[in-house]
Structures are given as C-alpha cells and as structure tokens.
Scaffold this active site. Structure first.
Site, mmCIF file in Angstrom:
data_model
loop_
_atom_site.group_PDB
_atom_site.id
_atom_site.type_symbol
_atom_site.label_atom_id
_atom_site.label_comp_id
_atom_site.label_asym_id
_atom_site.label_seq_id
_atom_site.Cartn_x
_atom_site.Cartn_y
_atom_site.Cartn_z
ATOM 1 N N LYS A 27 7.036 -10.242 16.145
ATOM 2 C CA LYS A 27 6.479 -9.346 17.174
ATOM 3 C C LYS A 27 7.139 -9.630 18.515
ATOM 4 O O LYS A 27 6.566 -9.395 19.578
ATOM 5 C CB LYS A 27 4.953 -9.533 17.280
ATOM 6 C CG LYS A 27 4.175 -9.139 16.037
ATOM 7 C CD LYS A 27 4.127 -7.624 15.856
ATOM 8 C CE LYS A 27 3.363 -7.260 14.583
ATOM 9 N NZ LYS A 27 3.493 -5.827 14.265
ATOM 10 N N ARG A 28 8.344 -10.152 18.457
ATOM 11 C CA ARG A 28 9.158 -10.439 19.647
ATOM 12 C C ARG A 28 8.393 -11.327 20.637
ATOM 13 O O ARG A 28 8.487 -11.200 21.845
ATOM 14 C CB ARG A 28 9.625 -9.133 20.335
ATOM 15 C CG ARG A 28 10.312 -8.136 19.394
ATOM 16 C CD ARG A 28 11.471 -8.755 18.613
ATOM 17 N NE ARG A 28 12.157 -7.778 17.762
ATOM 18 C CZ ARG A 28 12.099 -7.754 16.422
ATOM 19 N NH1 ARG A 28 11.381 -8.652 15.747
ATOM 20 N NH2 ARG A 28 12.775 -6.851 15.734
ATOM 21 N N GLY A 111 4.790 -9.425 30.688
ATOM 22 C CA GLY A 111 4.115 -10.722 30.717
ATOM 23 C C GLY A 111 5.038 -11.890 30.385
ATOM 24 O O GLY A 111 4.768 -13.031 30.781
ATOM 25 N N GLU A 114 6.441 -12.747 33.587
ATOM 26 C CA GLU A 114 5.388 -13.385 34.391
ATOM 27 C C GLU A 114 5.222 -14.858 33.993
ATOM 28 O O GLU A 114 5.036 -15.725 34.847
ATOM 29 C CB GLU A 114 4.062 -12.636 34.219
ATOM 30 C CG GLU A 114 4.122 -11.227 34.789
ATOM 31 C CD GLU A 114 2.807 -10.490 34.643
ATOM 32 O OE1 GLU A 114 2.448 -10.129 33.502
ATOM 33 O OE2 GLU A 114 2.117 -10.307 35.659
ATOM 34 N N GLU A 134 5.716 -1.859 32.780
ATOM 35 C CA GLU A 134 4.284 -1.555 32.871
ATOM 36 C C GLU A 134 4.031 -0.097 33.247
ATOM 37 O O GLU A 134 3.127 0.550 32.709
ATOM 38 C CB GLU A 134 3.600 -2.482 33.896
ATOM 39 C CG GLU A 134 3.293 -3.872 33.378
ATOM 40 C CD GLU A 134 4.497 -4.824 33.405
ATOM 41 O OE1 GLU A 134 5.621 -4.373 33.723
ATOM 42 O OE2 GLU A 134 4.297 -6.011 33.096
ATOM 43 N N ARG A 137 4.184 2.120 30.408
ATOM 44 C CA ARG A 137 3.063 1.930 29.466
ATOM 45 C C ARG A 137 1.728 2.354 30.078
ATOM 46 O O ARG A 137 0.680 2.221 29.453
ATOM 47 C CB ARG A 137 2.962 0.455 29.032
ATOM 48 C CG ARG A 137 4.244 -0.156 28.525
ATOM 49 C CD ARG A 137 4.622 0.244 27.112
ATOM 50 N NE ARG A 137 5.935 -0.323 26.796
ATOM 51 C CZ ARG A 137 7.063 0.378 26.760
ATOM 52 N NH1 ARG A 137 7.056 1.691 26.972
ATOM 53 N NH2 ARG A 137 8.216 -0.218 26.494
HETATM 54 C C1 1HE Z 1 5.135 -5.587 20.039
HETATM 55 C C2 1HE Z 1 5.503 -5.754 21.385
HETATM 56 C C3 1HE Z 1 4.455 -5.871 22.339
HETATM 57 C C4 1HE Z 1 7.308 -5.598 20.218
HETATM 58 N N1 1HE Z 1 3.183 -5.816 21.889
HETATM 59 N N2 1HE Z 1 3.851 -5.534 19.660
HETATM 60 N N3 1HE Z 1 6.037 -4.939 26.732
HETATM 61 C C5 1HE Z 1 6.853 -3.904 26.429
HETATM 62 O O1 1HE Z 1 6.595 -2.776 26.795
HETATM 63 C C6 1HE Z 1 8.035 -4.233 25.592
HETATM 64 C C7 1HE Z 1 7.885 -3.645 24.230
HETATM 65 N N4 1HE Z 1 8.884 -4.112 23.309
HETATM 66 C C8 1HE Z 1 10.169 -3.645 23.282
HETATM 67 O O2 1HE Z 1 10.622 -2.904 24.146
HETATM 68 C C9 1HE Z 1 11.018 -4.078 22.141
HETATM 69 O O3 1HE Z 1 10.144 -4.529 21.103
HETATM 70 C C10 1HE Z 1 12.018 -5.220 22.453
HETATM 71 C C11 1HE Z 1 13.112 -4.706 23.395
HETATM 72 C C12 1HE Z 1 11.322 -6.429 23.079
HETATM 73 C C13 1HE Z 1 12.668 -5.698 21.121
HETATM 74 O O4 1HE Z 1 13.183 -4.574 20.430
HETATM 75 P P1 1HE Z 1 13.481 -4.654 18.872
HETATM 76 O O5 1HE Z 1 14.124 -3.358 18.464
HETATM 77 O O6 1HE Z 1 14.183 -5.919 18.557
HETATM 78 O O7 1HE Z 1 12.033 -4.809 18.158
HETATM 79 P P2 1HE Z 1 10.915 -3.692 17.835
HETATM 80 O O8 1HE Z 1 11.256 -3.021 16.547
HETATM 81 O O9 1HE Z 1 10.638 -2.826 18.994
HETATM 82 O O10 1HE Z 1 9.623 -4.614 17.626
HETATM 83 C C14 1HE Z 1 9.439 -5.440 16.493
HETATM 84 C C15 1HE Z 1 7.949 -5.529 16.237
HETATM 85 O O11 1HE Z 1 7.313 -6.161 17.365
HETATM 86 C C16 1HE Z 1 7.293 -4.153 16.137
HETATM 87 O O12 1HE Z 1 6.196 -4.278 15.287
HETATM 88 P P3 1HE Z 1 6.302 -3.761 13.752
HETATM 89 O O13 1HE Z 1 4.949 -4.044 13.196
HETATM 90 O O14 1HE Z 1 6.660 -2.311 13.819
HETATM 91 O O15 1HE Z 1 7.391 -4.590 13.106
HETATM 92 C C17 1HE Z 1 6.782 -3.899 17.538
HETATM 93 O O16 1HE Z 1 5.688 -2.999 17.576
HETATM 94 C C18 1HE Z 1 6.326 -5.305 17.914
HETATM 95 N N5 1HE Z 1 6.276 -5.495 19.349
HETATM 96 N N6 1HE Z 1 6.851 -5.759 21.468
HETATM 97 C C19 1HE Z 1 2.918 -5.651 20.580
HETATM 98 N N7 1HE Z 1 4.710 -6.054 23.630
HETATM 99 C C20 1HE Z 1 -0.585 -9.545 31.518
HETATM 100 S S1 1HE Z 1 -0.084 -7.952 31.817
HETATM 101 C C21 1HE Z 1 1.535 -7.843 31.219
HETATM 102 C C22 1HE Z 1 1.864 -6.432 30.910
HETATM 103 C C23 1HE Z 1 3.060 -6.330 30.043
HETATM 104 O O17 1HE Z 1 3.540 -7.278 29.496
HETATM 105 S S2 1HE Z 1 3.675 -4.749 29.867
HETATM 106 C C24 1HE Z 1 5.109 -4.960 28.918
HETATM 107 C C25 1HE Z 1 4.833 -4.840 27.455
#
Ligand code: 1HE
Length: 262
Positions: A27-28, A111, A114, A134, A137
């Site tokens: 889940k990265r 995060g 952060e 953010e 999202r």
């Molecule tokens: C996740 C998450 C996550 C991946 N929560 N499940 N963060 C984001 O908006 C970033 C979201 N993630 C991405 O943009 C990409 O996953 C990555 C660039 C980090 C990596 O890409 P990739 O192609 O290697 O992986 P993927 O296919 O997107 O993800 C693999 C799995 O991880 C997939 O789940 P699966 O069940 O389909 O295999 C994704 O859904 C899961 N996954 N990122 C949950 N973040 C305290 S407030 C802070 C506020 C924030 O942090 S906002 C930023 C959130």
C-alpha cells in the site's frame, strides 16, 4: 509491540542506532491508524534505548501519506482526533530525546512528507519525488505540515504545491531547504545511517538542546530567544561530558575539523 503492529513497522537496533521502517509496501506505506500507533511505539522504544534513529520505508516508495481508504470512513470527530494524534506522535519525534534521520525514495507524499518534516535530517535518493495532493483529494494537511513544511520551504511554495498538485524533484527540494542531502539511487538508507552515527556521537545533552531548544527559540522573540540560548549554552557547558570533550580538544586528542570533500 504486538505481532500485528510489528508487521506494519519494523524495528531493529544496530549498535546505538534504531532503524524504524514503514513496512507496508503493498500500500506504498500509506499511514493507517495501526501504522501510526506502531510508529509511536517504535519511536518511544528508540528514545529509550538508542542514541539516534533512522526512519525509512520498505519498497520503492517512502510513503504515500494518509491511508485514504481508512480516512474515507471516518466521521468528523474521529478525523480531528486522528490528526491530533499524528501531531502528538510527530512532536515526540521532533522534540524528543534523540535525533531522527529520514531516508527517502520514490513517493514522499502528503502525510509521508509531514512525517519526514518532523525528522531532524532528511536524505533523499534520486528516485524521490515530493507531493502534497491534499487539494486533489478534497482534504488538507493534518500531520503538522501546515507548520513544519511551511517553515521548511516557505508557506508560498507549500501553497503552490498544494494548489497545483505538482511534484517536486529532490534537487529542487534541496534548493528549497526541504531536504539536506540528495544521493544516488538506492543510497539514502546507508547515508542516513552514517549521518545518524555522527549525530549519535555528540554529547546527549547537546543533542537534547539542539532538538528541544532550537525549535522553541525559533518561535520566540529575538530577545527571549537570545536569553534562552544563553541559559542552554551554560547548562550544556557545565556537564562533565562537556568538560571532558573540551579537554580532549585542547590536549589534541580529537580529530580537527576539515573542509568538506566535494
Ligand atoms: C493507497 C495509498 C493511500 C496507495 N491510501 N491506499 N496520498 C495520495 O494521494 C497519494 C496516493 N498514492 C499514489 O499517488 C500512488 O499510489 C503512488 C504514486 C504513491 C504509487 O503509485 P503506484 O502506481 O506504485 O501504486 P498504486 O497502484 O497507486 O498503489 C498500490 C496500492 O496502494 C493500491 O491498492 P490496491 O489494493 O489497488 O493494490 C493503492 O490503492 C494503495 N495506495 N496510496 C490508501 N495514500 C494527516 S493528513 C495527510 C493527508 C495526506 O496524506 S493526502 C495524500 C494522500
């Protein structure tokens, strides 16, 4: 640490350096409630038994930030309490007893950024990219980024990253002051451990002052900051360890400083 937490965060003591890994690469390394709790336990343990710690992430990415799947289900009050919990845990890193070095590769997002901002030294390899998606999202930073990231790189740049959703390269982030070291691919952890060893060799009271006085002085007026600096400076210099280290220098038992190797 219970068995389930151990899988999400791994902990290893290497000499006096604690190695703490986010260990949810499938889940990265997204940070769920269980991840943050396990991180808390690992940080507390490190402060008890290590002289410095390294936080890193398993797999190709340091951390994809908040676990969005879990977050989606949360009522308002749970979201606020969750954010406050992150604040307490990350404050414990920033203003704790030992230095934390963060080693990063791949995504350092939301995060995850952060968390990195709460560490004292940040090292990224060339695969790293920084993002604050953010806005995309429909949420906002909640892990201390509005304070720590804004102070590291400036509120203007942080606002730009959040408004546009753009990602930033390690070189750019270094120029902005968000990280201190950029290393070749795959070398962030090794370099972070080296830096942690250097920090661990300082007098513990000096490190305590660096971690706890510097961020507080930054928040004070100049007048108050200078006063606290004098107190801190006298406090550290009367410790037996300071006396011994000063004597070692004067009697030529310590290595001299050298110009950096570039
Ligand atoms: C996740 C998450 C996550 C991946 N929560 N499940 N963060 C984001 O908006 C970033 C979201 N993630 C991405 O943009 C990409 O996953 C990555 C660039 C980090 C990596 O890409 P990739 O192609 O290697 O992986 P993927 O296919 O997107 O993800 C693999 C799995 O991880 C997939 O789940 P699966 O069940 O389909 O295999 C994704 O859904 C899961 N996954 N990122 C949950 N973040 C305290 S407030 C802070 C506020 C924030 O942090 S906002 C930023 C959130």
């Amino acid at each position: 640490m219970d068995g389930s937490s151990e899988a999400l965060i791994t902990y290893r003591l290497d000499g006096d350096i604690a190695l703490i890994a986010l260990n949810r690469p499938e889940k990265r390394n997204a940070i769920s409630d269980r991840v943050v709790e396990a991180l808390h336990l690992a940080v507390e343990r490190a402060q008890d038994e290590a002289r410095a710690a390294v936080i890193h992430g398993a797999g190709a990415h340091f951390c994809a930030g908040l676990d969005l799947a879990e977050h989606m289900e949360k009522p308002l009050i749970a979201a606020v309490q969750g954010s406050r919990r992150w604040h307490r845990i990350f404050d414990g890193i920033e203003r704790g007893a030992i230095p934390f070095v963060c080693a990063m590769q791949g995504a350092v997002v939301g995060g995850g950024f952060e968390l990195a901002a709460a560490a004292h030294i940040r090292v990224a390899d060339r695969t790293a990219f920084f993002g604050l998606p953010e806005g995309q999202r429909g949420i906002f930073v909640g892990g201390g980024g509005a304070v720590r990231i804004a102070r590291l790189i400036g509120a203007q740049r942080m606002g730009d990253m959040m408004l546009t959703g753009r990602t930033v390269s390690p070189d750019q982030m270094e120029q902005w002051g968000g990280i201190s070291y950029v290393v070749p691919e795959g070398q962030a952890l090794t370099r972070a451990i080296d830096l942690a060893r250097s920090a661990a060799s300082n007098a513990p009271m000096s490190n305590y002052a660096i971690l706890n006085a510097l961020p507080r002085i930054r928040d004070m007026s100049s007048e108050d900051g200078l006063f606290v600096e004098s107190l801190m400076s006298s406090l550290t210099s009367v410790t037996p360890e300071a006396k011994e280290r000063l004597r070692d220098f004067l009697e030529k038992r310590t290595a001299r400083l050298q110009a950096p190797k570039e």
